[in-house]
Design an enzyme around this catalytic site. Sequence first.
Site: not given
Ligand code: NAD
Length: 261
Positions: A143, A156
């Site tokens: 991130s 985080y």
């Molecule tokens: P999202 O909520 O759409 O997806 C999260 C995924 O993680 C889902 O598939 C969920 O089922 C899974 N998950 C959560 N807890 C879990 C567990 N205990 N066991 C197994 N799976 C689990 O979120 P996203 O935004 O797509 O996030 C995906 C990654 O991207 C994360 O690591 C997040 O930190 C990172 N990220 C997101 C953003 C953003 O702005 N959306 C920015 C930077 C980084």
Amino acid sequence: MSLAGKTALVTGGTSGIGLAIARALAAEGADVVINGLGDPQENAQIADDIAQNCKVKSYTSPADMCDPDAIARMMAEAKERLGTIDILVNNAGIQHVSAVEEFPIEKWNQIIAINLSSAFHTIRLAVPGMKQKGWGRIINTASAHSLVASPYKAAYVAAKHGLAGLTKTVALETAQAGVTVNCISPGYVWTPLVENQIPDTMKARGLTKEQVIEDVLLKAQPTKQFVTVDQIGAMAVFLCSDAASQITGANLSVDGGWTAQ
Ligand code: NAD
């Protein structure tokens, strides 16, 4: 390029960024194990659609990334069903927003387990097979918060900085074995993770929903636009290509200029 014959495992692949990465890898021909929580029937449908549209093998695993034993079972099942994991994408993640003095201890532990420790567990089980084959790609979804902090996100930010450190260390250990290890660091992408944190951000900062979107999320990014999930999927595909074989230990920002400031 083609990833035909390769096996990929994407944690947190049932939603948002992970789902886009799973689709992008499958579109290039990789068989894909999609890990994630959520409704088992809906998740099975996701894997079936990917298998049908991309003519690859795909199934879902509900392993909880807080549980090292469940992770080990998931990795063993993947090897048995699809063969050695060639492409490992550590993407599962959750978020919690609150002032540090009110930060629930269980939330701290959960975020460190899912966003950081799960990657350690999958990596240590995947690396031997990759070394044996002389080819592997490990991609960790970090991130912008692996490079800079924001208030009210102690766990985080700590987990994502840790993930960047884990990435660099494993990259050094595997550099001569044909294995690359990198972070992709997105800025804000409109997914359930971001949407669900808005009420807590409103509370922590005393802002309206519109102010959170304009003055916190979009303000962070000089482009004033959200990054899209497909842009992260495309970066993951690039990291699997031969063109990227000398990129290892890197933290690649896809953040609309956020961390350039
Ligand atoms: P999202 O909520 O759409 O997806 C999260 C995924 O993680 C889902 O598939 C969920 O089922 C899974 N998950 C959560 N807890 C879990 C567990 N205990 N066991 C197994 N799976 C689990 O979120 P996203 O935004 O797509 O996030 C995906 C990654 O991207 C994360 O690591 C997040 O930190 C990172 N990220 C997101 C953003 C953003 O702005 N959306 C920015 C930077 C980084």
